[in-house]
Write a protein that holds these residues in place. Structure first.
Motif, PDB file in Angstrom:
ATOM      1  N   GLU A 153       0.835  -1.199   0.000  1.00  0.00           N
ATOM      2  CA  GLU A 153       0.000   0.000   0.000  1.00  0.00           C
ATOM      3  C   GLU A 153       0.871   1.251   0.000  1.00  0.00           C
ATOM      4  N   GLU A 154       1.895   1.235   0.857  1.00  0.00           N
ATOM      5  CA  GLU A 154       2.789   2.388   0.959  1.00  0.00           C
ATOM      6  C   GLU A 154       3.579   2.601  -0.322  1.00  0.00           C
ATOM      7  N   SER A 155       4.004   1.509  -0.960  1.00  0.00           N
ATOM      8  CA  SER A 155       4.804   1.599  -2.180  1.00  0.00           C
ATOM      9  C   SER A 155       3.964   1.737  -3.440  1.00  0.00           C
ATOM     10  N   MET A 156       2.621   1.656  -3.310  1.00  0.00           N
ATOM     11  CA  MET A 156       1.709   1.774  -4.455  1.00  0.00           C
ATOM     12  C   MET A 156       2.001   0.707  -5.506  1.00  0.00           C
ATOM     13  N   VAL A 157       2.224  -0.517  -5.053  1.00  0.00           N
ATOM     14  CA  VAL A 157       2.561  -1.622  -5.947  1.00  0.00           C
ATOM     15  C   VAL A 157       1.302  -2.434  -6.259  1.00  0.00           C
ATOM     16  N   PRO A 158       0.970  -2.644  -7.534  1.00  0.00           N
ATOM     17  CA  PRO A 158      -0.148  -3.529  -7.892  1.00  0.00           C
ATOM     18  C   PRO A 158       0.121  -4.956  -7.417  1.00  0.00           C
ATOM     19  N   ARG A 218      -9.445  -9.510   6.463  1.00  0.00           N
ATOM     20  CA  ARG A 218      -8.216  -9.032   7.127  1.00  0.00           C
ATOM     21  C   ARG A 218      -7.508  -7.931   6.345  1.00  0.00           C
ATOM     22  N   LEU A 219      -7.600  -7.960   5.010  1.00  0.00           N
ATOM     23  CA  LEU A 219      -6.897  -6.958   4.202  1.00  0.00           C
ATOM     24  C   LEU A 219      -7.823  -5.843   3.724  1.00  0.00           C
ATOM     25  N   ASN A 220      -9.110  -5.991   3.984  1.00  0.00           N
ATOM     26  CA  ASN A 220     -10.088  -4.974   3.600  1.00  0.00           C
ATOM     27  C   ASN A 220     -10.014  -4.662   2.106  1.00  0.00           C
ATOM     28  N   ILE A 221     -10.048  -5.727   1.294  1.00  0.00           N
ATOM     29  CA  ILE A 221      -9.969  -5.582  -0.150  1.00  0.00           C
ATOM     30  C   ILE A 221     -10.973  -6.551  -0.775  1.00  0.00           C
ATOM     31  N   THR A 222     -11.563  -6.161  -1.893  1.00  0.00           N
ATOM     32  CA  THR A 222     -12.479  -7.039  -2.611  1.00  0.00           C
ATOM     33  C   THR A 222     -11.687  -7.989  -3.494  1.00  0.00           C
ATOM     34  N   THR A 223     -11.896  -9.282  -3.326  1.00  0.00           N
ATOM     35  CA  THR A 223     -11.169 -10.269  -4.129  1.00  0.00           C
ATOM     36  C   THR A 223     -11.949 -10.592  -5.398  1.00  0.00           C
ATOM     37  N   GLU A 242     -19.473  -9.168 -13.397  1.00  0.00           N
ATOM     38  CA  GLU A 242     -20.187  -8.067 -12.754  1.00  0.00           C
ATOM     39  C   GLU A 242     -19.228  -7.085 -12.087  1.00  0.00           C
ATOM     40  N   LYS A 243     -18.148  -7.589 -11.491  1.00  0.00           N
ATOM     41  CA  LYS A 243     -17.191  -6.683 -10.839  1.00  0.00           C
ATOM     42  C   LYS A 243     -16.380  -5.896 -11.867  1.00  0.00           C
ATOM     43  N   ILE A 244     -16.156  -6.489 -13.035  1.00  0.00           N
ATOM     44  CA  ILE A 244     -15.419  -5.765 -14.069  1.00  0.00           C
ATOM     45  C   ILE A 244     -16.291  -4.663 -14.687  1.00  0.00           C
ATOM     46  N   VAL A 245     -17.526  -4.963 -14.993  1.00  0.00           N
ATOM     47  CA  VAL A 245     -18.374  -3.945 -15.635  1.00  0.00           C
ATOM     48  C   VAL A 245     -18.702  -2.809 -14.677  1.00  0.00           C
ATOM     49  N   GLU A 246     -18.615  -3.063 -13.358  1.00  0.00           N
ATOM     50  CA  GLU A 246     -18.853  -1.990 -12.386  1.00  0.00           C
ATOM     51  C   GLU A 246     -17.862  -0.839 -12.558  1.00  0.00           C
ATOM     52  N   GLY A 247     -16.699  -1.130 -13.093  1.00  0.00           N
ATOM     53  CA  GLY A 247     -15.678  -0.090 -13.256  1.00  0.00           C
ATOM     54  C   GLY A 247     -15.764   0.649 -14.574  1.00  0.00           C
ATOM     55  N   ASP A 248     -16.763   0.327 -15.424  1.00  0.00           N
ATOM     56  CA  ASP A 248     -16.885   0.969 -16.735  1.00  0.00           C
ATOM     57  C   ASP A 248     -18.370   1.231 -17.003  1.00  0.00           C
ATOM     58  N   ASP A 249     -18.760   2.496 -17.055  1.00  0.00           N
ATOM     59  CA  ASP A 249     -20.178   2.851 -17.211  1.00  0.00           C
ATOM     60  C   ASP A 249     -20.772   2.290 -18.505  1.00  0.00           C
ATOM     61  N   ARG A 256      -5.311  -0.933  -8.338  1.00  0.00           N
ATOM     62  CA  ARG A 256      -5.448  -1.603  -7.046  1.00  0.00           C
ATOM     63  C   ARG A 256      -6.889  -1.515  -6.533  1.00  0.00           C
ATOM     64  N   ARG A 257      -7.846  -1.484  -7.482  1.00  0.00           N
ATOM     65  CA  ARG A 257      -9.272  -1.425  -7.119  1.00  0.00           C
ATOM     66  C   ARG A 257      -9.763  -2.769  -6.611  1.00  0.00           C
ATOM     67  N   LEU A 258      -9.217  -3.851  -7.179  1.00  0.00           N
ATOM     68  CA  LEU A 258      -9.595  -5.204  -6.800  1.00  0.00           C
ATOM     69  C   LEU A 258      -8.333  -6.042  -6.629  1.00  0.00           C
ATOM     70  N   LEU A 259      -8.433  -7.101  -5.861  1.00  0.00           N
ATOM     71  CA  LEU A 259      -7.338  -8.062  -5.755  1.00  0.00           C
ATOM     72  C   LEU A 259      -7.688  -9.275  -6.605  1.00  0.00           C
ATOM     73  N   VAL A 260      -7.092  -9.328  -7.797  1.00  0.00           N
ATOM     74  CA  VAL A 260      -7.270 -10.481  -8.672  1.00  0.00           C
ATOM     75  C   VAL A 260      -6.581 -11.678  -8.033  1.00  0.00           C
ATOM     76  N   VAL A 261      -7.261 -12.831  -7.980  1.00  0.00           N
ATOM     77  CA  VAL A 261      -6.740 -13.992  -7.262  1.00  0.00           C
ATOM     78  C   VAL A 261      -6.715 -15.217  -8.174  1.00  0.00           C
ATOM     79  N   TYR A 262      -5.564 -15.866  -8.202  1.00  0.00           N
ATOM     80  CA  TYR A 262      -5.416 -17.170  -8.842  1.00  0.00           C
ATOM     81  C   TYR A 262      -5.255 -18.216  -7.742  1.00  0.00           C
TER      82      TYR A 262
END
Length: 696
Positions: A124-129, A154-159, A213-220, A249-255
């Motif tokens: 977060e501090e380093s602004m790293v994706p 725990r990380l307060n991020i949407t996965t 749905e989470k992807i289209v939320e970011g594009d009107d 860094r809007r979402l945490l993409v997870v594999y």
């Protein structure tokens, strides 16, 4: 290995996780899939590319960052395997400053650990994706759903899962890649496509719907089309939306998958290639801005272009007693050639340059140049240290240095006289290599003091000291630098009279002693009138007082915060001498200590303790039990509380271990010596008894 591609195809990636999260094994699979290595090594056997230190092989943990590279889908990956064990975690901070993205691993067995939370604060501090990878899904206690939920809480991020497992634990058979809706597995480390099992189809369709749905939320435009017409985004639109979500860094993409089984690693590599920023993209998120070293008030900027003046940052130093010093750098602008001289913008001096190398673990591959965005090493730069900015001689710049956390554990280094020189010289080299180490000589106790991030950290340092430099040492608790002072004003006489048949020794002086405020130091005043003590003997009286101050009468500690006035006395024309008045001054001062209410002064530390909300009361209660004084509590951005406090040093010598226990490793603290205070009488007795036992 092909030549490094153009900068837009470079991906500088840190692999980060808690200790035991599987970073080194994942790196091995990525390198294997990218055909950079012929076979995958084993962490337990110490045969992986990134396991280069004997201490790492012995403990099966990463101690220092390691660099490797491979090519995947025409992208050049520079991979940095970073430490995850708490004692070595801080060195990851410097790595995050030079990469474009970080893959954070989560164990599907244990979920989020405190190290993940610390690393998340760093990114977060380093602004790293960041891209997430839920690992070890083939382990008995694996739980994909629980781990996803824990990450969000725990990380307060949407996965946003892009792959999901086919079974878990002993039933784990592969992964489903949600965008193309294909299934993959691996056998003997070789991945292959399989049919999508019907048992996984419902989950796959559910998570794919969530993904869209989470992807289209970011594009009107995409959102309106999806809601009104039911049209899903195209493949290109999905990739574009995911790239935007990762970089911003809007979402945490997870594999997900298993690094050890090489399942899911191919999909992760595709995500790194597709969604992580190139050095050009990274500069749009975090511009390359520094200052002119000669005029720090003047901002200087660079662009990630080969035509811009050369600039780079040294983020790792390797000291070898045989091959010399190796400096690992990340080039931010321009190009550096083999043996090319440059300017050290941090230390304001020129360097003659050195041979260039590309690193593949311990392997050093000679190269002729390093271009913008690349990571490599320069040999034998004696004047360059970790964190320094390197730049073109005629275009100086200095980037902001990484602020590493101050060491939390301090010990004295004990050695025998035979290896003392080797220990001191070797530790100085290791400190140069490790920015989280500190070494100093305590002027009060004369002990060699070594500070680091934990006892394991310091023990590893001593192991490396023995292996690399032949120095043998042990750790012991450092002696707090106690002091003594007086509490009331007295008038005393110091008198020496000796007659041995020949010339005798005579000196007589009267001293007035009074306490000074804390940190008042020492003051001497000459009030002699009429020549009762000749002027030439007055400095001798003061010299005797100063020597006597080195050892008080309470515990033998130096005396401070006292004013002494020489007010009267007498002399003998034949028997008086410098030696006699020096002795008389010392005798008078010691007598005054006995009459002036001498007390022990203990060092008091100013502390800043960062803790999670749920243990705030426990930590405050513990500080109070240690005679601490809480000065204030303030909320910390992103969660947690920061406690400002003061506590006697003797009560917090082992505070790092105490805080780890109270917070399950989630707490951090810094402390520094701020003042001295009179120790209560019962504490003084305990301290003196402990000192006697220690001396015995």
């Amino acid at each position: 290995m092909p030549n490094v591609p153009e900068i837009s195809l470079l991906r500088n990636v840190a692999l980060i996780a808690h200790g035991g999260g599987g970073k080194t094994t994942l790196a091995e699979s990525l390198l294997f899939n990218g055909e950079a290595i012929a076979r995958r090594g084993d962490v337990d056997k110490g045969t992986t590319v990134m396991s280069t230190e004997p201490e790492e092989v012995e403990r099966r943990v990463t101690i220092v960052p390691h660099i490797g590279h491979c090519v995947w889908r025409d992208r050049w990956f520079n991979l940095i395997d970073t430490p995850g064990y708490s004692d070595f975690l801080e060195s990851t901070r410097g790595v995050l400053d030079v990469v474009g993205g970080a893959v954070m691993l989560f164990s599907s067995e244990v979920g989020i650990k405190s190290e993940n939370e610390r690393l998340w604060a760093m990114v977060e501090e380093s602004m790293v994706p960041v891209i997430g990878f839920i690992n070890k899904l083939d382990r008995p206690r694996a739980d994909f759903i629980r781990t996803l939920g824990t990450i969000e809480a725990r990380l307060n991020i949407t996965t946003l899962p892009l792959t999901i497992p086919i079974g878990v634990g002993e039933h784990f058979g592969g992964i489903v890649d949600l965008i193309p809706m294909t299934a993959w597995s691996a056998r003997d480390g070789v991945f292959f496509q399989i049919d999508l099992p019907e048992s996984a189809r419902a989950d796959a369709e559910y998570y794919r719907t969530q993904l869209i749905e989470k992807i289209v939320e970011g594009d009107d435009e995409l959102l309106e089309r999806y809601l009104s017409e039911g049209r899903e985004p195209s493949l290109d639109e999905l990739h574009k939306g995911l790239r935007e979500a990762v970089i911003t860094r809007r979402l945490l993409v997870v594999y997900c998958g298993s690094g050890a089984a090489n399942i899911g690693v191919r999909s992760l590599a595709n995500g790194i290639a597709e969604y992580f920023p190139s050095p050009i993209d990274k500069a749009t998120v975090k511009p390359l801005v520094g200052v002119d070293p000669d005029h720090p008030e003047r901002a200087v900027s660079r662009t990630p272009s080969p035509t811009d003046p050369f600039s780079a940052v040294a983020f790792k130093t390797v000291m070898d007693p045989f091959s010399g010093k190796l400096t690992v750098i990340r080039v931010f602008s321009g190009v550096i050639e083999n043996e090319q001289p440059f300017y050290n913008g941090t230390r304001a001096h020129k360097e003659k340059g050195g041979r260039l190398f590309r690193l593949q673990g311990r392997e050093m591959i000679p190269i002729q140049k390093l271009g913008v965005g690349e990571i490599g090493a320069i040999a034998k730069l004696e004047g360059v240290h970790t964190g320094d900015t390197l730049c073109a001689i005629d275009h100086p710049i200095r980037y902001e240095r990484v602020n590493f956390q101050e060491p939390t554990h301090t010990f004295a280094v004990e050695t025998d006289s035979k290896t003392e020189d080797k220990v001191a010289a070797g530790l100085e080299k290791l400190v140069e290599e490790d920015p989280t180490l500190r070494l100093r000589r305590d002027p009060a106790t004369h002990e060699l003091i070594l500070s680091g991030m934990g006892q394991t950290h310091l023990r590893v340092v001593l192991d490396r000291l023995k292996r690399k430099y032949g120095g043998i040492a042990t750790l012991k608790t450092a002696r707090p630098p106690f002091r003594e002072t007086i509490t009331k004003k007295v008038r005393v006489q110091g008198r020496l009279k000796k007659q041995t048949g020949g010339r005798g020794q005579f000196a007589d002086c009267w001293l007035e002693m009074e306490p000074l405020p804390r940190d008042g130091g020492y003051a001497f005043e000459n009030r002699i009138f009429g020549g009762v003590i000749p002027r030439q003997f007055v400095p001798s009286v003061e010299k005797g007082i100063i020597e006597a101050m080195e050892q008080g009468i309470v515990g033998g500690y130096p005396v401070v915060d006292v004013k002494v006035a020489l007010v009267d006395g007498s002399h003998h024309s034949v028997d008086s001498s410098d030696f006699a008045f020096k002795t008389a001054g010392s005798m008078g001062f010691k007598k005054g200590l006995a009459e002036a209410g001498s007390v022990l002064l203990e060092p008091v530390m100013t502390m800043e303790v960062t803790v999670p909300d749920d243990v705030l009361g426990d930590v405050i209660g513990d500080l109070n039990s240690r005679r601490g004084k809480v000065l204030g509590v303030t909320p910390k951005g992103g969660g947690g509380q920061v406690i400002a406090a003061e506590a006697p040093m003797v009560e917090v010598l082992d505070y790092g271990n105490v805080l780890n226990g109270l917070t399950s490793g989630r707490g951090l603290y810094t402390m520094r010596l701020s003042a001295y205070a009179i120790a209560p009488s019962h504490i003084t007795r305990v301290i003196l008894e402990q000192e006697k036992k220690s001396e015995a």
